[in-house]
Design a protein around this motif. Sequence first.
Motif, PDB file in Angstrom:
ATOM      1  N   MET A  35      25.825  31.834  31.750  1.00 25.46           N
ATOM      2  CA  MET A  35      26.843  32.872  31.556  1.00 25.46           C
ATOM      3  C   MET A  35      26.839  33.826  32.752  1.00 25.46           C
ATOM      4  O   MET A  35      25.780  34.316  33.160  1.00 25.46           O
ATOM      5  CB  MET A  35      26.588  33.649  30.263  1.00 25.46           C
ATOM      6  N   ILE A  36      28.025  34.098  33.289  1.00 25.25           N
ATOM      7  CA  ILE A  36      28.164  35.005  34.419  1.00 25.25           C
ATOM      8  C   ILE A  36      28.163  36.446  33.915  1.00 25.25           C
ATOM      9  O   ILE A  36      28.864  36.781  32.946  1.00 25.25           O
ATOM     10  CB  ILE A  36      29.468  34.729  35.187  1.00 25.25           C
ATOM     11  N   ASP A  37      27.388  37.297  34.544  1.00 21.25           N
ATOM     12  CA  ASP A  37      27.432  38.724  34.262  1.00 21.25           C
ATOM     13  C   ASP A  37      28.424  39.357  35.229  1.00 21.25           C
ATOM     14  O   ASP A  37      28.246  39.296  36.453  1.00 21.25           O
ATOM     15  CB  ASP A  37      26.051  39.355  34.439  1.00 21.25           C
ATOM     16  N   LEU A  38      29.472  39.945  34.681  1.00 23.23           N
ATOM     17  CA  LEU A  38      30.543  40.531  35.476  1.00 23.23           C
ATOM     18  C   LEU A  38      30.497  42.053  35.370  1.00 23.23           C
ATOM     19  O   LEU A  38      30.594  42.618  34.280  1.00 23.23           O
ATOM     20  CB  LEU A  38      31.901  40.018  34.988  1.00 23.23           C
ATOM     21  N   TYR A  39      30.361  42.699  36.508  1.00 23.57           N
ATOM     22  CA  TYR A  39      30.381  44.160  36.595  1.00 23.57           C
ATOM     23  C   TYR A  39      31.799  44.543  36.989  1.00 23.57           C
ATOM     24  O   TYR A  39      32.247  44.269  38.106  1.00 23.57           O
ATOM     25  CB  TYR A  39      29.327  44.636  37.590  1.00 23.57           C
ATOM     26  N   TYR A  40      32.503  45.207  36.065  1.00 21.59           N
ATOM     27  CA  TYR A  40      33.963  45.195  36.090  1.00 21.59           C
ATOM     28  C   TYR A  40      34.557  46.512  35.631  1.00 21.59           C
ATOM     29  O   TYR A  40      33.997  47.205  34.772  1.00 21.59           O
ATOM     30  CB  TYR A  40      34.416  44.055  35.171  1.00 21.59           C
ATOM     31  N   TRP A  41      35.702  46.834  36.214  1.00 18.38           N
ATOM     32  CA  TRP A  41      36.590  47.856  35.704  1.00 18.38           C
ATOM     33  C   TRP A  41      38.005  47.335  35.943  1.00 18.38           C
ATOM     34  O   TRP A  41      38.235  46.625  36.930  1.00 18.38           O
ATOM     35  CB  TRP A  41      36.353  49.188  36.414  1.00 18.38           C
ATOM     36  N   PRO A  42      38.960  47.605  35.058  1.00 20.37           N
ATOM     37  CA  PRO A  42      40.276  46.972  35.168  1.00 20.37           C
ATOM     38  C   PRO A  42      41.151  47.571  36.272  1.00 20.37           C
ATOM     39  O   PRO A  42      42.087  48.328  36.029  1.00 20.37           O
ATOM     40  CB  PRO A  42      40.882  47.181  33.778  1.00 20.37           C
ATOM     41  N   THR A  43      40.830  47.210  37.490  1.00 23.12           N
ATOM     42  CA  THR A  43      41.610  47.547  38.678  1.00 23.12           C
ATOM     43  C   THR A  43      42.140  46.239  39.260  1.00 23.12           C
ATOM     44  O   THR A  43      41.727  45.147  38.827  1.00 23.12           O
ATOM     45  CB  THR A  43      40.732  48.244  39.716  1.00 23.12           C
ATOM     46  N   PRO A  44      43.016  46.288  40.254  1.00 24.29           N
ATOM     47  CA  PRO A  44      43.464  45.028  40.857  1.00 24.29           C
ATOM     48  C   PRO A  44      42.327  44.128  41.322  1.00 24.29           C
ATOM     49  O   PRO A  44      42.358  42.911  41.085  1.00 24.29           O
ATOM     50  CB  PRO A  44      44.340  45.502  42.023  1.00 24.29           C
ATOM     51  N   ASN A  45      41.320  44.689  41.949  1.00 23.92           N
ATOM     52  CA  ASN A  45      40.205  43.848  42.401  1.00 23.92           C
ATOM     53  C   ASN A  45      39.391  43.315  41.227  1.00 23.92           C
ATOM     54  O   ASN A  45      38.879  42.191  41.278  1.00 23.92           O
ATOM     55  CB  ASN A  45      39.314  44.626  43.369  1.00 23.92           C
ATOM     56  N   GLY A  46      39.278  44.098  40.183  1.00 25.82           N
ATOM     57  CA  GLY A  46      38.601  43.599  38.994  1.00 25.82           C
ATOM     58  C   GLY A  46      39.363  42.462  38.333  1.00 25.82           C
ATOM     59  O   GLY A  46      38.777  41.467  37.889  1.00 25.82           O
ATOM     60  N   HIS A  47      40.692  42.581  38.294  1.00 22.87           N
ATOM     61  CA  HIS A  47      41.511  41.532  37.676  1.00 22.87           C
ATOM     62  C   HIS A  47      41.365  40.190  38.394  1.00 22.87           C
ATOM     63  O   HIS A  47      41.485  39.136  37.762  1.00 22.87           O
ATOM     64  CB  HIS A  47      42.980  41.940  37.676  1.00 22.87           C
ATOM     65  N   LYS A  48      41.149  40.222  39.688  1.00 22.14           N
ATOM     66  CA  LYS A  48      41.011  38.953  40.429  1.00 22.14           C
ATOM     67  C   LYS A  48      39.945  38.057  39.788  1.00 22.14           C
ATOM     68  O   LYS A  48      40.143  36.855  39.627  1.00 22.14           O
ATOM     69  CB  LYS A  48      40.590  39.213  41.880  1.00 22.14           C
ATOM     70  N   VAL A  49      38.822  38.668  39.450  1.00 24.10           N
ATOM     71  CA  VAL A  49      37.692  37.883  38.965  1.00 24.10           C
ATOM     72  C   VAL A  49      37.914  37.429  37.529  1.00 24.10           C
ATOM     73  O   VAL A  49      37.601  36.285  37.170  1.00 24.10           O
ATOM     74  CB  VAL A  49      36.383  38.678  39.106  1.00 24.10           C
ATOM     75  N   THR A  50      38.477  38.295  36.688  1.00 21.60           N
ATOM     76  CA  THR A  50      38.742  37.854  35.320  1.00 21.60           C
ATOM     77  C   THR A  50      39.819  36.768  35.291  1.00 21.60           C
ATOM     78  O   THR A  50      39.784  35.886  34.431  1.00 21.60           O
ATOM     79  CB  THR A  50      39.132  39.031  34.414  1.00 21.60           C
ATOM     80  N   LEU A  51      40.767  36.822  36.223  1.00 17.44           N
ATOM     81  CA  LEU A  51      41.742  35.737  36.319  1.00 17.44           C
ATOM     82  C   LEU A  51      41.032  34.403  36.538  1.00 17.44           C
ATOM     83  O   LEU A  51      41.331  33.405  35.874  1.00 17.44           O
ATOM     84  CB  LEU A  51      42.721  35.989  37.465  1.00 17.44           C
ATOM     85  N   PHE A  52      40.088  34.375  37.471  1.00 18.41           N
ATOM     86  CA  PHE A  52      39.377  33.120  37.741  1.00 18.41           C
ATOM     87  C   PHE A  52      38.547  32.702  36.537  1.00 18.41           C
ATOM     88  O   PHE A  52      38.584  31.535  36.122  1.00 18.41           O
ATOM     89  CB  PHE A  52      38.472  33.249  38.965  1.00 18.41           C
ATOM     90  N   LEU A  53      37.781  33.606  35.990  1.00 20.55           N
ATOM     91  CA  LEU A  53      36.890  33.255  34.884  1.00 20.55           C
ATOM     92  C   LEU A  53      37.667  32.717  33.690  1.00 20.55           C
ATOM     93  O   LEU A  53      37.237  31.754  33.037  1.00 20.55           O
ATOM     94  CB  LEU A  53      36.064  34.476  34.491  1.00 20.55           C
TER      95      LEU A  53
END
Length: 229
Positions: free
Chosen positions: A1-19
């Motif tokens: 499981m990937i641990d994602l350190y995240y806040w919903p900004t454009p750069n944050g959305h990039k990673v959730t899009l991939f996941l």
Amino acid sequence: MIDLYYWPTPNGHKVTLFLEEAGLEYRIHPVNIGTGDQFKPEFLAISPNNKMPAIVDPTPAGGGAPLSVFESGAILLYLAEKTGKFLSSDPRERVETLEWLFWQMAGLGPMSGQMGHFNVYAPEKLPYAIERYGNEVTRLHGVMDKRLAEHEWLAGSAYSIADMASYPWIGAYDKLPPDFAAFPNLQRWHQAIAARPATQRAYALRQQVNPDAGKPLSEEERKHLFGKR
């Protein structure tokens, strides 16, 4: 499981899009950039530039200790190579994907961010800065529109990490909508990505993680976002 350190900004959305597209299991660790979480020592240990997103992969290829990755473009590239998804193994197609990924990282993202800052967040209106960054973002939208007139996706015929990197920065600010009338190919591309189920799942996280998204910034939030050195 990937641990994602995240806040919903454009750069944050990039990673959730991939996941979400790749179907990888992940666990979100919210990094509230409005309260200064990005400056905490435990976060700086994995993201020394005090910016999110960042990830920690507990099972990297080749084994060994967990591997942390910061910078959204580097994260997309790492996850694409880990999974074998959204980055072609064909040398020419791979190069095209990386060209457009780095184009976003070096141009579309920073210029759009500056446009947003001087139009939405700056304490005083600076006409030169507003015009400078607005014109550059329009130019970059034109570059995308021309590319998308000839290709379905930025890297060619397949949806890729280049598209995931660029999508969140088109229309990132409600007050600054893109001129889709001038760029119909960009609009077609944007609508196609917005309609993807993975995109909808990724963006649904915005309200879950930050229910106050869209509200005016407080003075404390401004201090953490723009005042620290």
